[in-house]
Design a protein around this motif. Structure first.
Motif, mmCIF file in Angstrom:
data_model
loop_
_atom_site.group_PDB
_atom_site.id
_atom_site.type_symbol
_atom_site.label_atom_id
_atom_site.label_comp_id
_atom_site.label_asym_id
_atom_site.label_seq_id
_atom_site.Cartn_x
_atom_site.Cartn_y
_atom_site.Cartn_z
ATOM 1 N N ARG A 256 6.400 -18.518 -4.405
ATOM 2 C CA ARG A 256 5.491 -19.154 -3.395
ATOM 3 C C ARG A 256 6.423 -19.972 -2.599
ATOM 4 O O ARG A 256 6.470 -20.349 -1.626
ATOM 5 C CB ARG A 256 4.269 -19.914 -4.242
ATOM 6 N N LEU A 257 7.298 -20.894 -3.357
ATOM 7 C CA LEU A 257 8.158 -21.857 -2.785
ATOM 8 C C LEU A 257 9.090 -21.553 -1.977
ATOM 9 O O LEU A 257 9.717 -22.071 -0.994
ATOM 10 C CB LEU A 257 8.511 -23.076 -3.754
ATOM 11 N N LEU A 258 9.691 -20.382 -2.324
ATOM 12 C CA LEU A 258 10.810 -19.722 -1.534
ATOM 13 C C LEU A 258 10.163 -19.368 -0.161
ATOM 14 O O LEU A 258 10.405 -19.606 0.761
ATOM 15 C CB LEU A 258 11.394 -18.331 -2.276
ATOM 16 N N GLY A 259 9.009 -18.605 -0.110
ATOM 17 C CA GLY A 259 8.259 -18.385 0.993
ATOM 18 C C GLY A 259 7.916 -19.559 1.965
ATOM 19 O O GLY A 259 8.487 -19.480 3.058
ATOM 20 N N ALA A 260 7.758 -20.508 1.412
ATOM 21 C CA ALA A 260 7.419 -21.836 1.923
ATOM 22 C C ALA A 260 8.812 -22.366 2.656
ATOM 23 O O ALA A 260 8.436 -22.820 3.901
ATOM 24 C CB ALA A 260 6.649 -22.792 1.087
ATOM 25 N N GLU B 183 9.909 -22.946 6.670
ATOM 26 C CA GLU B 183 10.365 -24.222 7.064
ATOM 27 C C GLU B 183 11.683 -24.389 7.618
ATOM 28 O O GLU B 183 11.899 -25.017 8.607
ATOM 29 C CB GLU B 183 10.324 -25.294 5.716
ATOM 30 N N HIS B 184 12.652 -23.507 7.256
ATOM 31 C CA HIS B 184 14.073 -23.195 7.784
ATOM 32 C C HIS B 184 13.782 -22.415 8.993
ATOM 33 O O HIS B 184 14.751 -21.847 9.516
ATOM 34 C CB HIS B 184 14.806 -22.840 6.533
ATOM 35 N N ASN B 185 12.627 -21.897 9.509
ATOM 36 C CA ASN B 185 12.568 -20.973 10.545
ATOM 37 C C ASN B 185 13.157 -19.579 10.494
ATOM 38 O O ASN B 185 13.507 -19.116 11.317
ATOM 39 C CB ASN B 185 13.042 -21.602 11.892
ATOM 40 N N LEU B 186 13.166 -19.234 9.151
ATOM 41 C CA LEU B 186 13.681 -17.743 8.862
ATOM 42 C C LEU B 186 12.646 -16.792 9.062
ATOM 43 O O LEU B 186 12.969 -15.674 9.140
ATOM 44 C CB LEU B 186 14.564 -17.697 7.517
ATOM 45 N N VAL B 187 11.433 -17.089 8.738
ATOM 46 C CA VAL B 187 10.273 -16.126 8.834
ATOM 47 C C VAL B 187 9.018 -16.858 9.386
ATOM 48 O O VAL B 187 9.323 -18.156 9.264
ATOM 49 C CB VAL B 187 9.808 -15.554 7.615
ATOM 50 N N THR B 188 8.000 -16.223 10.113
ATOM 51 C CA THR B 188 6.853 -17.002 10.469
ATOM 52 C C THR B 188 5.842 -16.881 9.437
ATOM 53 O O THR B 188 5.983 -16.261 8.425
ATOM 54 C CB THR B 188 6.359 -15.933 11.701
ATOM 55 N N ILE B 189 4.953 -17.821 9.419
ATOM 56 C CA ILE B 189 3.898 -17.910 8.723
ATOM 57 C C ILE B 189 3.041 -16.542 8.588
ATOM 58 O O ILE B 189 2.647 -16.129 7.412
ATOM 59 C CB ILE B 189 2.903 -19.129 8.780
ATOM 60 N N GLU B 190 3.110 -16.069 9.686
ATOM 61 C CA GLU B 190 2.348 -14.746 9.768
ATOM 62 C C GLU B 190 3.027 -13.641 8.878
ATOM 63 O O GLU B 190 2.451 -12.962 8.005
ATOM 64 C CB GLU B 190 2.183 -13.957 10.991
ATOM 65 N N ASN B 191 4.457 -13.540 9.005
ATOM 66 C CA ASN B 191 5.229 -12.713 7.968
ATOM 67 C C ASN B 191 5.018 -12.798 6.642
ATOM 68 O O ASN B 191 4.817 -12.085 5.631
ATOM 69 C CB ASN B 191 6.652 -12.841 8.319
#
Length: 172
Positions: A14-18, A22-30
């Motif tokens: 969960r926190l890796l995804g966040a 946060e680091h703009n490596l993926v979007t929230i939709e992804n």
């Protein structure tokens, strides 16, 4: 994997995804799409397949692990390691908690003086770093690596452990 690691698996992912968002490596939709697949995998029989980074990189193909590793080198200054090319001391393999390694996608692979060397695909996940800092009880030099590198290494260690049990049992 023992149930005791389930909370760690859930928090680490969960926190890796966040952090990836946060680091703009993926979007929230992804991330939301990956989280749906993650919940299915986490509730299945093979918890190892519950890796948010693997889902984002290999199932959804919205990020490359190389991009994450490059980001870690650039922003956090950590080194990289390929465990296939590293001669891991037997001392580091002994008493290795494989379940903790799978849960955190991390492996303590060496020690020099008071410093532990830990390879991880989940450096951006604070619970992963916190877990190993608590477990090892000393300063850690972190190294980024791929999910495949961790997986191959852990499978090799498990196979070596299983092979050493068979001859001991046959000798009785």
């Amino acid at each position: 994997m023992p149930k005791e690691y389930r909370p760690l698996v859930m928090r680490a992912n969960r926190l890796l995804g966040a952090q990836l968002v946060e680091h703009n490596l993926v979007t929230i939709e992804n991330l939301n799409a990956a989280n749906e697949k993650f919940i299915e995998a986490a509730n299945g029989p093979e918890v190892r397949s519950a890796a948010i980074l693997g889902l984002l990189a290999y199932d959804l193909k919205v990020i490359k692990e190389d991009d994450v590793l490059h980001h870690l080198v650039e922003t956090d200054g950590i080194g990289l390691v390929d465990l296939r090319d590293y001669e891991v001391p037997e001392e580091s393999k002994k008493d290795l908690d494989l379940d903790a390694c799978w849960a955190t996608w991390s492996v303590p692979f060496d020690r020099e003086d008071e410093f532990y060397f830990v390879a991880t695909a989940y450096y951006l996940s604070p619970p992963v770093r916190s877990h190993w800092e608590k477990q090892l009880g000393g300063p850690i030099l972190w190294f980024g690596t791929t999910l495949e590198g961790i997986s191959e290494y852990l499978e090799k260690i498990a196979a070596e452990a299983a092979a050493s049990v068979v001859p001991a049992a046959a000798a009785r």
